[in-house]
Design a protein around this motif. Structure first.
Motif, PDB file in Angstrom:
ATOM      1  N   ASP A  63       0.794  -1.240   0.000  1.00 22.49           N
ATOM      2  CA  ASP A  63       0.000   0.000   0.000  1.00 22.49           C
ATOM      3  C   ASP A  63       0.826   1.290   0.000  1.00 22.49           C
ATOM      4  OD1 ASP A  63       0.798  -0.483   2.656  1.00 22.49           O
ATOM      5  OD2 ASP A  63      -1.160  -0.045   3.542  1.00 22.49           O
ATOM      6  N   PHE A  64       1.829   1.374   0.892  1.00 23.45           N
ATOM      7  CA  PHE A  64       2.531   2.664   1.010  1.00 23.45           C
ATOM      8  C   PHE A  64       3.302   3.003  -0.269  1.00 23.45           C
ATOM      9  CE2 PHE A  64       5.974  -0.160   2.470  1.00 23.45           C
ATOM     10  CZ  PHE A  64       7.065   0.368   1.802  1.00 23.45           C
ATOM     11  N   MET A  65       3.722   1.983  -1.003  1.00 22.08           N
ATOM     12  CA  MET A  65       4.497   2.227  -2.227  1.00 22.08           C
ATOM     13  C   MET A  65       3.595   2.831  -3.310  1.00 22.08           C
ATOM     14  SD  MET A  65       6.809  -1.206  -2.363  1.00 22.08           S
ATOM     15  CE  MET A  65       7.993  -1.549  -1.050  1.00 22.08           C
ATOM     16  N   GLU A  87      -1.263  -4.660   2.668  1.00 21.56           N
ATOM     17  CA  GLU A  87      -0.786  -3.574   3.527  1.00 21.56           C
ATOM     18  C   GLU A  87       0.513  -3.991   4.197  1.00 21.56           C
ATOM     19  OE1 GLU A  87      -4.085  -3.310   6.128  1.00 21.56           O
ATOM     20  OE2 GLU A  87      -5.192  -1.951   4.815  1.00 21.56           O
ATOM     21  N   CYS A  88       1.482  -3.074   4.235  1.00 24.90           N
ATOM     22  CA  CYS A  88       2.715  -3.341   4.986  1.00 24.90           C
ATOM     23  C   CYS A  88       2.405  -3.058   6.457  1.00 24.90           C
ATOM     24  CB  CYS A  88       3.830  -2.425   4.498  1.00 24.90           C
ATOM     25  SG  CYS A  88       5.217  -2.310   5.651  1.00 24.90           S
ATOM     26  N   PRO A  89       2.493  -4.085   7.318  1.00 27.67           N
ATOM     27  CA  PRO A  89       2.136  -3.861   8.726  1.00 27.67           C
ATOM     28  C   PRO A  89       2.977  -2.777   9.389  1.00 27.67           C
ATOM     29  CG  PRO A  89       2.754  -6.166   8.337  1.00 27.67           C
ATOM     30  CD  PRO A  89       2.863  -5.462   7.026  1.00 27.67           C
ATOM     31  N   VAL A 115       9.827   5.742   4.082  1.00 30.35           N
ATOM     32  CA  VAL A 115       8.711   5.716   3.118  1.00 30.35           C
ATOM     33  C   VAL A 115       7.688   4.652   3.489  1.00 30.35           C
ATOM     34  CG1 VAL A 115       9.706   6.766   1.034  1.00 30.35           C
ATOM     35  CG2 VAL A 115      10.073   4.339   1.494  1.00 30.35           C
ATOM     36  N   ASN A 116       8.108   3.680   4.292  1.00 27.55           N
ATOM     37  CA  ASN A 116       7.167   2.642   4.754  1.00 27.55           C
ATOM     38  C   ASN A 116       6.231   3.229   5.803  1.00 27.55           C
ATOM     39  OD1 ASN A 116       9.504   1.426   3.596  1.00 27.55           O
ATOM     40  ND2 ASN A 116       8.971  -0.529   4.510  1.00 27.55           N
ATOM     41  N   THR A 117       5.453   4.220   5.401  1.00 30.83           N
ATOM     42  CA  THR A 117       4.486   4.882   6.280  1.00 30.83           C
ATOM     43  C   THR A 117       3.280   5.281   5.425  1.00 30.83           C
ATOM     44  OG1 THR A 117       5.771   6.889   5.822  1.00 30.83           O
ATOM     45  CG2 THR A 117       6.006   5.940   8.026  1.00 30.83           C
TER      46      THR A 117
HETATM   47 FE1  SF4 Z   1       7.047  -6.432   3.911  1.00 28.92          FE
HETATM   48 FE2  SF4 Z   1       8.484  -5.772   6.030  1.00 28.92          FE
HETATM   49 FE3  SF4 Z   1       8.936  -4.555   3.741  1.00 28.92          FE
HETATM   50 FE4  SF4 Z   1       6.651  -4.090   5.073  1.00 28.92          FE
HETATM   51  S1  SF4 Z   1       8.706  -3.583   5.743  1.00 28.92           S
HETATM   52  S2  SF4 Z   1       6.886  -4.438   2.874  1.00 28.92           S
HETATM   53  S3  SF4 Z   1       6.276  -6.110   5.985  1.00 28.92           S
HETATM   54  S4  SF4 Z   1       9.217  -6.744   4.152  1.00 28.92           S
END
Ligand code: SF4
Ligand code: 13P
Length: 311
Positions: A63-65, A87-89, A115-117
């Motif tokens: 999702d965040f990407m 969704e990335c947890p 960016v993983n937000t």
């Molecule tokens: Fe998957 Fe972990 Fe990357 Fe999120 S941070 S996309 S859970 S590998």
């Protein structure tokens, strides 16, 4: 097999007809990577999303990407072939309220987030970063204290490489895939492949980072493996990274031994996209990423700050 070939043909025709491009993250299954126009790490995909003149971006990732691609291209149609369980947890571990609270307690600090937000969190940040540029982004600011989230392991990585005071937010922010790696895993695989190099993603725990030969983003691993004289690597990130590496090695007629640090390091949210779903996505132009205009405007400032490094 013939049916698969037909689906791939249809995808190629639909892409042409609709002026669409397919972006795929390095953790996508091999057959998705193979039909993508661009494969990359989260930073490389941001840069491509910013530059494309396609009308439609089909994002094969989490999702965040896809949200980031939309923030960089508000006038374009950004599509995710699947929205159930993609969704990335970790991206959901830093809701806007935590940032607001931390800012109240540290009014002089700058906010740098991965960016993983979610887009709503990015809208409150001074800059975003990826694992490929986190240390450089933090150093863009004169302020000594940086609120940094959500990944506490990436925070450790950054703190070791800058003279800033890094305050991780929230406490315990992590990726469930990279958190699995232990020193025991390293010992076991190293004993089996003593002449190998261990490549670790900075979302892994500090003790595993500390014994790695190299700590790098997934894009960094591609460059390293292709250019290194070493022929056996232990890959300390999601298992389909090995698919990406093999694709690139095959392109240049090379072959190397690539061993996963753990065979169960699988990011489930990355695995819900299929060729069939990409075809349907291009036909129905679903599922479209839609974000509030105000959020897009604010989040873009934080992403642009990060991208200024590449200009
Ligand atoms: Fe998957 Fe972990 Fe990357 Fe999120 S941070 S996309 S859970 S590998
Ligand atoms: P990269 O930026 O290295 O592609 O990492 C993204 C990610 O989600 C790692 O878990």
């Amino acid at each position: 097999i013939n049916e698969k070939k037909q689906i791939i043909k249809n995808i190629i025709n639909l892409k042409k007809e609709k002026n669409a491009i397919i972006l795929a993250h390095n953790y996508q299954p091999r057959e998705i990577q193979e039909i993508a126009d661009f494969i990359g790490d989260s930073l490389e995909l941001c840069i491509i999303a910013e530059k494309t003149d396609a009308d439609i971006i089909v994002f094969c990732g989490v999702d965040f990407m896809a949200e980031t691609a939309k923030i960089l291209n508000p006038a374009k149609k950004v599509l995710l072939p699947e929205i159930m369980d993609t969704e990335c947890p970790m991206a959901h571990q830093l809701p806007p309220e935590i940032i607001i609270e931390a800012k109240k307690e540290n009014p002089d600090a700058k906010v740098v987030i991965y960016v993983n937000t979610l887009a709503s969190a990015k809208a409150l940040a001074d800059a975003t970063c990826t694992s490929a540029n986190a240390d450089k982004v933090v150093n863009l600011f004169d302020e000594k204290t940086i609120l940094f989230g959500p990944d506490n392991n990436l925070a450790y990585f950054v703190e070791k490489r800058s003279d800033k005071t890094i305050i991780p937010i929230p406490k315990g922010g992590h990726c469930y895939v990279h958190k699995m790696y232990t020193l025991e895993d390293v010992k076991k695989v190293k004993a089996e492949y003593p002449n190998s190099e261990l490549l670790i993603h900075p979302e892994s725990s500090p003790e595993v980072q500390d014994v790695a030969d190299h700590i790098m983003s997934t894009g960094g691993m591609v460059k390293h493996v292709l250019n290194s004289p070493v022929d056996t690597f232990i890959i300390g990130t999601e298992c389909d990274m090995i698919s990406r590496l093999n694709i690139e090695l095959e392109k240049v007629g090379k072959s190397k031994k690539l061993v996963p640090l753990r065979a169960d390091a699988i990011c489930n949210p990355m695995k819900h996209i299929t060729l069939e779903k990409i075809e349907t996505c291009l036909i129905n132009e679903k599922y479209e990423v839609n974000l509030d205009e105000e959020i897009i405007k604010k989040a873009k400032v934080a992403i642009d700050k990060m991208l200024s490094l590449n200009k």
